[in-house]
Scaffold this motif. Structure first.
Motif, PDB file in Angstrom:
ATOM      1  N   UNK A 194      13.729 114.077  -3.383  1.00  0.00           N
ATOM      2  CA  UNK A 194      14.446 115.118  -3.615  1.00  0.00           C
ATOM      3  C   UNK A 194      15.705 115.096  -4.127  1.00  0.00           C
ATOM      4  N   UNK A 195      16.636 116.062  -3.835  1.00  0.00           N
ATOM      5  CA  UNK A 195      18.062 116.029  -4.555  1.00  0.00           C
ATOM      6  C   UNK A 195      18.891 115.763  -3.236  1.00  0.00           C
ATOM      7  N   UNK A 196      19.969 115.080  -3.655  1.00  0.00           N
ATOM      8  CA  UNK A 196      21.095 114.581  -2.756  1.00  0.00           C
ATOM      9  C   UNK A 196      22.371 114.756  -3.353  1.00  0.00           C
ATOM     10  N   UNK A 197      23.292 115.037  -2.397  1.00  0.00           N
ATOM     11  CA  UNK A 197      24.667 115.355  -2.865  1.00  0.00           C
ATOM     12  C   UNK A 197      25.547 114.556  -2.091  1.00  0.00           C
ATOM     13  N   UNK A 198      26.717 114.186  -2.348  1.00  0.00           N
ATOM     14  CA  UNK A 198      27.746 113.355  -1.972  1.00  0.00           C
ATOM     15  C   UNK A 198      29.129 113.669  -2.700  1.00  0.00           C
ATOM     16  N   UNK A 199      30.238 112.944  -2.207  1.00  0.00           N
ATOM     17  CA  UNK A 199      31.612 112.956  -3.003  1.00  0.00           C
ATOM     18  C   UNK A 199      31.418 112.583  -4.423  1.00  0.00           C
ATOM     19  N   UNK A 200      31.461 113.496  -5.389  1.00  0.00           N
ATOM     20  CA  UNK A 200      31.271 113.099  -6.823  1.00  0.00           C
ATOM     21  C   UNK A 200      30.253 112.249  -7.209  1.00  0.00           C
ATOM     22  N   UNK A 272      28.931  96.097  -6.621  1.00  0.00           N
ATOM     23  CA  UNK A 272      30.211  95.326  -6.990  1.00  0.00           C
ATOM     24  C   UNK A 272      30.723  94.330  -6.233  1.00  0.00           C
ATOM     25  N   UNK A 273      31.553  93.342  -6.927  1.00  0.00           N
ATOM     26  CA  UNK A 273      32.098  92.483  -6.147  1.00  0.00           C
ATOM     27  C   UNK A 273      33.443  92.976  -5.471  1.00  0.00           C
ATOM     28  N   UNK A 274      33.921  93.954  -5.927  1.00  0.00           N
ATOM     29  CA  UNK A 274      35.038  94.575  -5.534  1.00  0.00           C
ATOM     30  C   UNK A 274      34.834  95.464  -4.092  1.00  0.00           C
ATOM     31  N   UNK A 275      35.833  95.684  -3.314  1.00  0.00           N
ATOM     32  CA  UNK A 275      35.594  96.468  -2.149  1.00  0.00           C
ATOM     33  C   UNK A 275      35.082  97.786  -2.443  1.00  0.00           C
ATOM     34  N   UNK A 276      34.079  98.341  -1.733  1.00  0.00           N
ATOM     35  CA  UNK A 276      33.420  99.694  -2.083  1.00  0.00           C
ATOM     36  C   UNK A 276      32.809 100.024  -0.744  1.00  0.00           C
ATOM     37  N   UNK A 277      32.953 101.196  -0.457  1.00  0.00           N
ATOM     38  CA  UNK A 277      32.353 102.020   0.747  1.00  0.00           C
ATOM     39  C   UNK A 277      31.123 102.641   0.363  1.00  0.00           C
ATOM     40  N   UNK A 278      30.260 102.611   1.345  1.00  0.00           N
ATOM     41  CA  UNK A 278      29.053 103.324   1.270  1.00  0.00           C
ATOM     42  C   UNK A 278      29.304 104.847   1.217  1.00  0.00           C
ATOM     43  N   UNK A 279      28.629 105.680   0.524  1.00  0.00           N
ATOM     44  CA  UNK A 279      28.740 107.089   0.263  1.00  0.00           C
ATOM     45  C   UNK A 279      27.503 107.739   1.186  1.00  0.00           C
ATOM     46  N   UNK A 280      27.695 108.760   1.962  1.00  0.00           N
ATOM     47  CA  UNK A 280      26.971 109.362   2.633  1.00  0.00           C
ATOM     48  C   UNK A 280      26.461 110.403   1.988  1.00  0.00           C
ATOM     49  N   UNK A 281      25.243 110.661   1.531  1.00  0.00           N
ATOM     50  CA  UNK A 281      24.474 111.774   0.799  1.00  0.00           C
ATOM     51  C   UNK A 281      23.536 112.738   1.692  1.00  0.00           C
ATOM     52  N   UNK A 282      23.789 113.887   1.668  1.00  0.00           N
ATOM     53  CA  UNK A 282      22.993 114.958   2.468  1.00  0.00           C
ATOM     54  C   UNK A 282      22.079 115.506   1.419  1.00  0.00           C
ATOM     55  N   UNK A 283      21.049 116.027   2.143  1.00  0.00           N
ATOM     56  CA  UNK A 283      19.786 116.495   1.036  1.00  0.00           C
ATOM     57  C   UNK A 283      20.177 118.086   0.686  1.00  0.00           C
ATOM     58  N   UNK A 284      20.071 118.343  -0.552  1.00  0.00           N
ATOM     59  CA  UNK A 284      20.545 119.792  -1.287  1.00  0.00           C
ATOM     60  C   UNK A 284      19.487 120.491  -1.629  1.00  0.00           C
TER      61      UNK A 284
END
Length: 284
Positions: A194-200, A272-284
């Motif tokens: 399906x389709x999922x949306x998150x920040x950018x 990535x070897x740099x600091x990254x945060x997981x992005x929460x996605x919601x079904x759209x």
């Protein structure tokens, strides 16, 4: 007053002596299990740390329980110090041969353990049992170099990002749970259809594969380039290099007996070897 002090010393001395005996018995038990079942500590350094704690407790117990002259205290302390220094040297030497990557889950229920042979570059993932004990489960897919980036995407999903010898970025996902009944295997890709949306970020999972669009730039991943870990996560690869990890959020509910879309969120994590945060996605 002196009698109370003497009684307190004896109580503390016997308590420390029992602690030392307990650690000693634990080490003997570990050596037996290691010989018979190839069980190891989740971190090799624990063996030497436990020995050091045992020596400290035994030394203090002896000094508290026995009538000590200054000469006796010096002899016991010197012997104990030499033994402790020897164990510190062995600890450092061992870690230079086998590098230990150890991380505890946010809920303190799981231990992610990877041991890398510094000479060959081979890294092995260990599955933890009973807290501090583990057995080898699988070899990481690529020969490793450099450091490791560990991020817990959920209480039961640990992502390990590392550089391979061919200078590509790779990801290994350690999973410890299940979002279904626990009695059947299911494919994460199918569950996230399906389709999922998150920040950018937008993610589309369909028959042709998975498309990830970040800040207007889209990447398409064919199913042959998508690798599943356990029943909680998949890694998306491009030209043999990890690009993203998709993991099922703790609130994601899998029901293999229905064709309707499952409820809950998914997590998107960049390789990535740099600091990254997981992005929460919601079904759209």
């Amino acid at each position: 007053m002196k009698q109370n002090t003497s009684k307190w010393k004896k109580v503390m001395g016997w308590m420390l002596f029992l602690v030392a005996i307990g650690f000693f018995c634990m080490q003997i038990g570990y050596l037996v299990l290691h010989e018979r079942f190839q069980v190891e500590y989740v971190d090799n350094r624990l063996f030497y740390i436990i020995n050091i704690v045992c020596l400290v407790c035994l030394t203090l117990a002896i000094l508290l329980l026995l009538q000590s002259t200054r000469k006796f205290i010096m002899i016991i302390s010197s012997i104990s110090a030499l033994l402790i220094i020897g164990h510190v040297f062995l600890l450092v030497s061992s870690n230079n041969e086998i590098k230990n990557i150890t991380s505890i889950s946010p809920d303190w229920k799981h231990v992610l353990s990877i041991k890398e042979n510094m000479e060959s570059g081979e890294a092995i993932y260990y599955r933890s049992y009973y807290g501090i004990l583990a057995r080898p489960k699988e070899v990481l897919p690529e020969q490793t170099i450099g450091e490791y980036q560990v991020e817990w995407l959920a209480d039961d999903v640990g992502a390990v990002t590392y550089k391979a010898a061919n200078n590509t970025t790779q990801q290994f996902i350690a999973t410890y749970g299940d979002r279904g009944s626990g009695s059947s295997y299911y494919y994460v890709g199918a569950q996230t259809h399906g389709n999922w949306q998150g920040d950018n970020v937008e993610l589309v999972s369909g028959p042709e594969g998975i498309t990830v669009t970040e800040n207007g730039e889209a990447e398409i991943f064919q199913w042959d380039d998508i690798h599943q870990f356990g029943t909680l996560a998949i890694v998306l690869k491009k030209n043999g290099e990890a690009a993203w990890t998709i993991a099922l959020h703790e609130n994601f509910q899998v029901d293999t007996g229905t064709i309707e879309a499952n409820e809950g969120n998914i997590l998107l994590y960049k390789a990535t070897m740099e600091n990254a945060e997981p992005i929460v996605l919601s079904r759209s």
